[in-house]
Design a protein around this motif. Sequence first.
Motif, PDB file in Angstrom:
ATOM      1  N   ILE A   8       0.860  -1.180   0.000  1.00 38.60           N
ATOM      2  CA  ILE A   8       0.000   0.000   0.000  1.00 38.60           C
ATOM      3  C   ILE A   8       0.892   1.224   0.000  1.00 38.60           C
ATOM      4  CG2 ILE A   8      -1.730   1.277   1.306  1.00 38.60           C
ATOM      5  CD1 ILE A   8      -2.622  -1.457   2.420  1.00 38.60           C
ATOM      6  N   SER A   9       0.767   2.052  -1.045  1.00 36.98           N
ATOM      7  CA  SER A   9       1.598   3.252  -1.109  1.00 36.98           C
ATOM      8  C   SER A   9       0.875   4.488  -0.580  1.00 36.98           C
ATOM      9  CB  SER A   9       2.084   3.497  -2.542  1.00 36.98           C
ATOM     10  OG  SER A   9       0.994   3.710  -3.400  1.00 36.98           O
ATOM     11  N   TYR A  10      -0.457   4.398  -0.463  1.00 44.34           N
ATOM     12  CA  TYR A  10      -1.219   5.524   0.080  1.00 44.34           C
ATOM     13  C   TYR A  10      -2.502   4.991   0.694  1.00 44.34           C
ATOM     14  CZ  TYR A  10      -3.822   9.892   0.384  1.00 44.34           C
ATOM     15  OH  TYR A  10      -4.544  10.956   0.837  1.00 44.34           O
ATOM     16  N   PHE A  11      -2.832   5.503   1.872  1.00 44.87           N
ATOM     17  CA  PHE A  11      -4.078   5.131   2.542  1.00 44.87           C
ATOM     18  C   PHE A  11      -4.595   6.340   3.302  1.00 44.87           C
ATOM     19  CE2 PHE A  11      -6.238   3.566   6.418  1.00 44.87           C
ATOM     20  CZ  PHE A  11      -7.307   2.930   5.818  1.00 44.87           C
ATOM     21  N   ASN A  12      -5.853   6.689   3.077  1.00 43.48           N
ATOM     22  CA  ASN A  12      -6.480   7.787   3.780  1.00 43.48           C
ATOM     23  C   ASN A  12      -7.932   7.399   4.032  1.00 43.48           C
ATOM     24  OD1 ASN A  12      -7.010  10.238   4.935  1.00 43.48           O
ATOM     25  ND2 ASN A  12      -7.091  11.359   3.010  1.00 43.48           N
ATOM     26  N   TRP A  13      -8.440   7.719   5.184  1.00 42.50           N
ATOM     27  CA  TRP A  13      -9.816   7.375   5.504  1.00 42.50           C
ATOM     28  C   TRP A  13     -10.425   8.465   6.363  1.00 42.50           C
ATOM     29  CZ3 TRP A  13     -11.837   6.893  10.356  1.00 42.50           C
ATOM     30  CH2 TRP A  13     -10.918   6.880  11.395  1.00 42.50           C
ATOM     31  N   VAL A  20      -7.347   4.477  -1.234  1.00 42.65           N
ATOM     32  CA  VAL A  20      -6.151   3.649  -1.123  1.00 42.65           C
ATOM     33  C   VAL A  20      -5.504   3.489  -2.500  1.00 42.65           C
ATOM     34  CG1 VAL A  20      -7.442   1.485  -1.378  1.00 42.65           C
ATOM     35  CG2 VAL A  20      -5.265   1.463  -0.172  1.00 42.65           C
ATOM     36  N   VAL A  21      -4.168   3.428  -2.507  1.00 47.99           N
ATOM     37  CA  VAL A  21      -3.402   3.105  -3.712  1.00 47.99           C
ATOM     38  C   VAL A  21      -2.600   1.846  -3.393  1.00 47.99           C
ATOM     39  CG1 VAL A  21      -1.661   3.841  -5.361  1.00 47.99           C
ATOM     40  CG2 VAL A  21      -3.267   5.518  -4.416  1.00 47.99           C
ATOM     41  N   ILE A  22      -2.825   0.802  -4.196  1.00 51.85           N
ATOM     42  CA  ILE A  22      -2.227  -0.514  -3.951  1.00 51.85           C
ATOM     43  C   ILE A  22      -1.342  -0.888  -5.128  1.00 51.85           C
ATOM     44  CG2 ILE A  22      -2.750  -2.964  -3.616  1.00 51.85           C
ATOM     45  CD1 ILE A  22      -5.588  -1.951  -2.672  1.00 51.85           C
ATOM     46  N   HIS A  23      -0.156  -1.411  -4.830  1.00 46.68           N
ATOM     47  CA  HIS A  23       0.715  -1.987  -5.848  1.00 46.68           C
ATOM     48  C   HIS A  23       0.594  -3.499  -5.717  1.00 46.68           C
ATOM     49  CE1 HIS A  23       2.578   1.726  -7.189  1.00 46.68           C
ATOM     50  NE2 HIS A  23       2.403   2.117  -5.934  1.00 46.68           N
ATOM     51  N   CYS A  24      -0.024  -4.113  -6.715  1.00 48.85           N
ATOM     52  CA  CYS A  24      -0.319  -5.540  -6.680  1.00 48.85           C
ATOM     53  C   CYS A  24       0.925  -6.370  -6.997  1.00 48.85           C
ATOM     54  CB  CYS A  24      -1.434  -5.842  -7.686  1.00 48.85           C
ATOM     55  SG  CYS A  24      -2.063  -7.531  -7.563  1.00 48.85           S
ATOM     56  N   VAL A  25       0.845  -7.664  -6.711  1.00 45.46           N
ATOM     57  CA  VAL A  25       1.952  -8.582  -6.992  1.00 45.46           C
ATOM     58  C   VAL A  25       2.186  -8.747  -8.492  1.00 45.46           C
ATOM     59  CG1 VAL A  25       1.707  -9.813  -4.817  1.00 45.46           C
ATOM     60  CG2 VAL A  25       0.469 -10.620  -6.821  1.00 45.46           C
ATOM     61  N   CYS A  26       1.198  -8.384  -9.325  1.00 45.06           N
ATOM     62  CA  CYS A  26       1.341  -8.478 -10.779  1.00 45.06           C
ATOM     63  C   CYS A  26       1.921  -7.185 -11.369  1.00 45.06           C
ATOM     64  CB  CYS A  26      -0.007  -8.786 -11.427  1.00 45.06           C
ATOM     65  SG  CYS A  26      -1.200  -7.441 -11.300  1.00 45.06           S
ATOM     66  N   ASN A  27       2.395  -6.298 -10.505  1.00 40.97           N
ATOM     67  CA  ASN A  27       2.989  -5.002 -10.880  1.00 40.97           C
ATOM     68  C   ASN A  27       1.982  -3.980 -11.377  1.00 40.97           C
ATOM     69  OD1 ASN A  27       5.629  -5.705 -10.147  1.00 40.97           O
ATOM     70  ND2 ASN A  27       5.882  -6.784 -12.094  1.00 40.97           N
ATOM     71  N   SER A  28       0.701  -4.222 -11.193  1.00 38.76           N
ATOM     72  CA  SER A  28      -0.294  -3.211 -11.547  1.00 38.76           C
ATOM     73  C   SER A  28      -0.505  -2.284 -10.347  1.00 38.76           C
ATOM     74  CB  SER A  28      -1.603  -3.866 -11.960  1.00 38.76           C
ATOM     75  OG  SER A  28      -2.150  -4.596 -10.891  1.00 38.76           O
ATOM     76  N   GLU A  29      -1.083  -1.121 -10.636  1.00 34.48           N
ATOM     77  CA  GLU A  29      -1.402  -0.159  -9.590  1.00 34.48           C
ATOM     78  C   GLU A  29      -2.915   0.042  -9.570  1.00 34.48           C
ATOM     79  OE1 GLU A  29       0.818   3.669  -8.518  1.00 34.48           O
ATOM     80  OE2 GLU A  29      -0.889   4.356  -9.728  1.00 34.48           O
ATOM     81  N   ILE A  30      -3.504  -0.097  -8.406  1.00 31.83           N
ATOM     82  CA  ILE A  30      -4.943   0.056  -8.238  1.00 31.83           C
ATOM     83  C   ILE A  30      -5.190   1.249  -7.324  1.00 31.83           C
ATOM     84  CG2 ILE A  30      -7.075  -1.012  -7.414  1.00 31.83           C
ATOM     85  CD1 ILE A  30      -5.540  -3.748  -7.779  1.00 31.83           C
ATOM     86  N   SER A  72      -5.965  -9.877  -1.002  1.00 27.78           N
ATOM     87  CA  SER A  72      -7.012  -8.959  -0.576  1.00 27.78           C
ATOM     88  C   SER A  72      -6.448  -7.917   0.376  1.00 27.78           C
ATOM     89  CB  SER A  72      -8.164  -9.708   0.084  1.00 27.78           C
ATOM     90  OG  SER A  72      -7.728 -10.340   1.257  1.00 27.78           O
ATOM     91  N   VAL A  73      -6.984  -6.722   0.247  1.00 26.98           N
ATOM     92  CA  VAL A  73      -6.692  -5.624   1.160  1.00 26.98           C
ATOM     93  C   VAL A  73      -8.022  -5.284   1.813  1.00 26.98           C
ATOM     94  CG1 VAL A  73      -5.899  -3.248   1.356  1.00 26.98           C
ATOM     95  CG2 VAL A  73      -4.815  -4.778  -0.293  1.00 26.98           C
ATOM     96  N   ASP A  74      -8.100  -5.486   3.120  1.00 25.18           N
ATOM     97  CA  ASP A  74      -9.316  -5.219   3.882  1.00 25.18           C
ATOM     98  C   ASP A  74      -9.062  -4.033   4.797  1.00 25.18           C
ATOM     99  OD1 ASP A  74     -11.085  -7.451   3.091  1.00 25.18           O
ATOM    100  OD2 ASP A  74      -9.470  -8.655   3.943  1.00 25.18           O
ATOM    101  N   MET A  75      -9.975  -3.067   4.768  1.00 23.84           N
ATOM    102  CA  MET A  75      -9.850  -1.862   5.571  1.00 23.84           C
ATOM    103  C   MET A  75     -11.074  -1.740   6.460  1.00 23.84           C
ATOM    104  SD  MET A  75      -8.628   0.033   2.163  1.00 23.84           S
ATOM    105  CE  MET A  75      -9.527  -1.194   1.240  1.00 23.84           C
ATOM    106  N   PHE A  76     -10.858  -1.595   7.748  1.00 21.56           N
ATOM    107  CA  PHE A  76     -11.938  -1.487   8.714  1.00 21.56           C
ATOM    108  C   PHE A  76     -11.878  -0.116   9.375  1.00 21.56           C
ATOM    109  CE2 PHE A  76     -10.817  -5.930   8.348  1.00 21.56           C
ATOM    110  CZ  PHE A  76     -12.050  -6.550   8.233  1.00 21.56           C
ATOM    111  N   CYS A  77     -13.003   0.584   9.409  1.00 18.97           N
ATOM    112  CA  CYS A  77     -13.085   1.907  10.015  1.00 18.97           C
ATOM    113  C   CYS A  77     -14.279   1.918  10.954  1.00 18.97           C
ATOM    114  CB  CYS A  77     -13.278   2.982   8.952  1.00 18.97           C
ATOM    115  SG  CYS A  77     -12.043   2.938   7.658  1.00 18.97           S
ATOM    116  N   ASP A  78     -14.087   2.473  12.137  1.00 18.25           N
ATOM    117  CA  ASP A  78     -15.207   2.550  13.085  1.00 18.25           C
ATOM    118  C   ASP A  78     -15.577   3.982  13.435  1.00 18.25           C
ATOM    119  OD1 ASP A  78     -13.227   3.397  14.784  1.00 18.25           O
ATOM    120  OD2 ASP A  78     -13.371   1.701  16.152  1.00 18.25           O
TER     121      ASP A  78
END
Length: 91
Positions: A8-13, A20-30, A72-78
């Motif tokens: 994870i290169s960026y996470f804000n909530w 979120v910005v995720i760099h996957c194992v397949c070298n893609s960016e989500i 999977s990237v799981d994000m929990f916010c309360d």
Amino acid sequence: MADQVPSISYFNWNPTLVHVVIHCVCNSEITATILRSGQCYFHIQGSPVRPVVGSILEGDSFQAYVTHCNCSVDMFCDGTSGVVYVDRDDD
């Protein structure tokens, strides 16, 4: 790739959304923005395979998730704190 997990290169909530910005194992960016209301927006660069992006609202808690390449990237916010889990799903 079997033992790698995304980074994870960026996470804000805040109580209404997760970004979120995720760099996957397949070298893609989500890049994903997931709203508490259930709306999800994402952009993927580097892979033709779409990620699964969604959210679950349970009372005051808000769970957002992004799944791609059996990871999977799981994000929990309360409302007062946020927690991120990154894991493989190789069942």
